[in-house]
Write an enzyme that holds these catalytic residues in place. Structure first.
Site, PDB file in Angstrom:
ATOM      1  CB  CYS A 136      -9.469  -4.173  13.993  1.00  0.00           C
ATOM      2  SG  CYS A 136      -9.288  -3.964  12.219  1.00  0.00           S
ATOM      3  CB  CYS A 148      -7.144  -3.521   5.437  1.00  0.00           C
ATOM      4  SG  CYS A 148      -6.977  -2.099   6.501  1.00  0.00           S
ATOM      5  CD  GLU A 203     -14.951  -9.464  -5.638  1.00  0.00           C
ATOM      6  OE1 GLU A 203     -15.688  -8.546  -6.023  1.00  0.00           O
ATOM      7  OE2 GLU A 203     -15.149 -10.115  -4.588  1.00  0.00           O
ATOM      8  CD  GLU A 230      -2.769   0.891  -4.409  1.00  0.00           C
ATOM      9  OE1 GLU A 230      -3.744   0.919  -5.182  1.00  0.00           O
ATOM     10  OE2 GLU A 230      -2.759   0.225  -3.348  1.00  0.00           O
ATOM     11  CD  GLU A 273     -11.521  -9.201   3.524  1.00  0.00           C
ATOM     12  OE1 GLU A 273     -10.914  -8.243   2.993  1.00  0.00           O
ATOM     13  OE2 GLU A 273     -11.244  -9.632   4.662  1.00  0.00           O
ATOM     14  CB  SER A 319      -5.502   0.634  -1.340  1.00  0.00           C
ATOM     15  OG  SER A 319      -4.529  -0.381  -1.490  1.00  0.00           O
ATOM     16  CD  GLU A 338      -3.173   0.707   2.105  1.00  0.00           C
ATOM     17  OE1 GLU A 338      -4.230   0.213   1.673  1.00  0.00           O
ATOM     18  OE2 GLU A 338      -2.976   0.949   3.317  1.00  0.00           O
ATOM     19  CE  LYS A 384     -10.611  -8.304   8.062  1.00  0.00           C
ATOM     20  NZ  LYS A 384      -9.832  -7.877   6.877  1.00  0.00           N
TER      21      LYS A 384
END
Length: 594
Positions: free
Chosen positions: A505, A301, A368, A284, A363, A321, A281, A360
């Site tokens: 988190c 994230c 993907e 990036e 996710e 990102s 990141e 999560k």
């Protein structure tokens, strides 16, 4: 200065600000008025009526949660009439509630159960009709059981007032009133971000995470499977709460021991892939700044935030990102790099992650997330679910010896643990970006300006003469407010960190819920968890992600370099505009943990 009023509660005179409610005044002198629908972080609606009190001169019993104090007010909180009124109210709630406490996910953690004990319910005097509802099991992250709902409305208010998503609302009237999604469509087809904050606020078992423990137990019992587990940063400073420890106690090495005792073959650390995320990141960010790419770069994230963005701010998808989250990066590497190193068929690997976050689970199920050729992460357990597994196995967690993570994907720097606190991803990335931009050594690695529990933080940093404008937001309502300004071009930044959950988190929807749920989102709990993570950071011999020896080895042996073709194949992803768009808050506002 606030004007003060003096009133008498249960014979005790108390002077408080005139904007206090009776409940707040009572709390200030140590008198606890029973409550169900009230929470200090949510608007007070007086839905459950359990907090009724007697006030001299008032014909009816007012609710104490939203009745303001007045000069000379005489209040009784525990008279015989009030005790009887509360019993009747609670018995009516219990009559409509399933009688299956021992089988419920919230058994012994249920506020309704606890209140029945405190108020002294010995029998149920009312027999009446009960509505029967089907469970909503459509979501990969959450289970909704309307049969256990007591219509307190906490989930509705948390979703609206804290997250700004507005997935749930009351429907119908009178006896047929219930909580549901718009048009009663399945939760999986709504704008739900899967963040799980509704679960943290729900006083009963009406909302829970989708339990994956049985799936994991089955994998652990399968001799054909190599079961590999990873642990997120925020888990290690919260898991001890499930065993009576204070928030913030670092139980990393005891957790590794417990996981091995449960039967996991390999124990890796998500902090390793947090370092990897930082490197990718930060590169990036530097690439976008130097090549005049799309700015601001926004962190990716937090899966709850990603889904919210796909629904509510699709114009900003190109600003996200492309980095996967640490969970998904490590999942992909386990079934490629690690599988090749040990010579195992990836189809024989069952990959598990321990996360503070219910999103999560969603996710891991995204289409993907299979760049390894398989589902990169097979099962996600929340911190609460791991606590339950440890208890089921009879493991005395607080007495365990310490163990180390397995090699290859288990080493981390100080940049990794702070991922679990709001501002941590930003701070970790800046440590690396600074050295990439300036080619100089960064001596002071603590970017304390992005720390803390303000809902939105923004600042300008001087990086060797370059002005870099950054912002940090937690909670989706705060994110909406910030991004609305960005879209209107009222605000301009280079880099933005967004986390879906309050405090980041460490306040995730899968973290241990305090027995007193009024403590959910209490600053002292979050601050202790955060300090636990910052202490781990300070004690690490290396505090910059790009200096992690295992990360350097990974690039040399497998990924070649940051943002390489192979890196993009395995560690990066894309996002999609989702419908329905949803209903954004009409008046963007902000909240902070105070």
């Amino acid at each position: 200065m606030n004007q003060q009023v003096t009133l008498t509660i249960d014979g005790i005179k108390v002077t408080v600000p005139k904007d206090y409610t009776i409940m707040q005044a009572a709390d200030s002198i140590g008198i606890h008025i029973p409550r169900l629908c009230y929470h200090p972080k949510l608007s007070a609606v007086g839905a459950c009526r359990i907090c009724v009190v007697e006030v001299a001169g008032m014909k009816n019993y007012p609710v104490s949660c939203n009745t303001l104090v007045a000069e000379g007010m005489m209040v009784q909180t525990n008279s015989a009439a009030i005790r009887e009124a509360r019993k009747v109210l609670l018995e009516l709630l219990l009559d409509a509630h399933p009688k299956e406490c021992q089988l419920c996910e919230k058994n012994q953690l249920c506020e309704l159960q606890e209140l029945a004990k405190d108020i002294g319910i010995k029998e149920l005097r009312f027999e009446g009709d009960r509505l029967e509802f089907s469970q909503d099991t459509s979501s990969p992250a959450l289970i909704r059981d309307p049969n256990k709902c007591i219509l307190c409305g906490k989930c509705i208010r948390a979703c609206s007032e804290i997250q700004g998503v507005n997935t749930l609302s009351f429907i119908n009237r009178g006896f047929k009133t219930t909580v549901a999604t718009a048009y009663q469509i399945p939760l999986a087809k709504t704008v739900c971000a899967n963040c799980g904050q509704c679960v943290n606020f729900c006083p009963t078992g009406a909302l829970t995470e989708r339990d994956a423990t049985e799936q994991v137990w089955n994998a652990l019992s399968d001799p054909e499977k190599k079961v590999i587990v990873q642990i997120a940063p925020a888990v290690r400073v919260a898991i001890g709460e499930g065993f009576g420890l204070e928030p913030g106690v670092d139980m990393t090495k005891q957790t590794v021991t417990a996981l091995r005792m449960l039967g996991f073959d390999v124990v890796f650390d998500t902090q390793f892939s947090a370092d990897l995320t930082v490197v990718e990141e930060a590169n990036e960010l530097v690439q976008r700044i130097c090549n005049k790419g799309k700015l601001p770069l926004i962190t990716s994230c937090s899966p709850g935030w990603i889904k919210f963005c796909e629904h509510f701010h699709p114009r900003l998808l190109d600003h996200l990102s492309s980095c996967k989250s640490p969970q998904q990066m490590l999942g992909a590497l386990i079934k490629t790099y690690y599988a090749q190193k040990i010579g195992i068929d990836p189809s024989k690997i069952f990959s598990v992650s321990i996360m503070p976050c219910t999103a999560k689970k969603y996710e891991a199920s995204r289409e993907e997330m299979n760049s390894s050729g398989f589902q990169d992460v097979d099962a996600v357990l929340t911190t609460r679910e791991l606590i339950n597994m440890i208890q089921q196995a009879g493991i005395q967690f607080t007495n365990l010896p310490e163990s180390e993570f397995d090699n290859e994907l288990g080493e981390s720097t100080g940049a990794a643990p702070i991922f679990g606190a709001t501002g941590g991803v930003m701070e970790a990335a800046l440590r690396t970006a600074y050295e990439l931009i300036t080619q100089k050594n960064l001596d002071k690695v603590d970017f304390t300006v992005v720390r803390g529990f303000d809902g939105i933080k923004e600042t300008e940093l001087d990086i060797d003469g370059n002005k870099v404008r950054v912002a940090v937001a937690y909670g989706l309502l705060n994110a909406h407010r910030l991004l609305t300004e960005v879209e209107k071009e009222n605000k301009s930044y280079h880099f933005i960190e967004i986390m879906a959950c309050p405090g980041g988190c460490l306040g995730g929807g899968g973290q241990p819920i305090p027995r007193d749920t009024s403590k959910v989102m209490e600053k002292s709990i979050y601050a202790k968890r955060a300090e636990g993570l910052y202490t781990i950071d300070r004690n690490k011999p290396i505090r910059k992600a790009h200096l992690n020896p295992q990360i350097l080895k990974l690039y040399a042996e497998f990924l070649e370099k940051p943002l390489s073709h192979k890196s993009h194949q395995l560690l990066h992803t894309h996002y999609q505009k989702r419908t329905p768009k949803g209903v954004a808050p009409k008046k963007p506002q902000t909240f902070s943990i105070t």
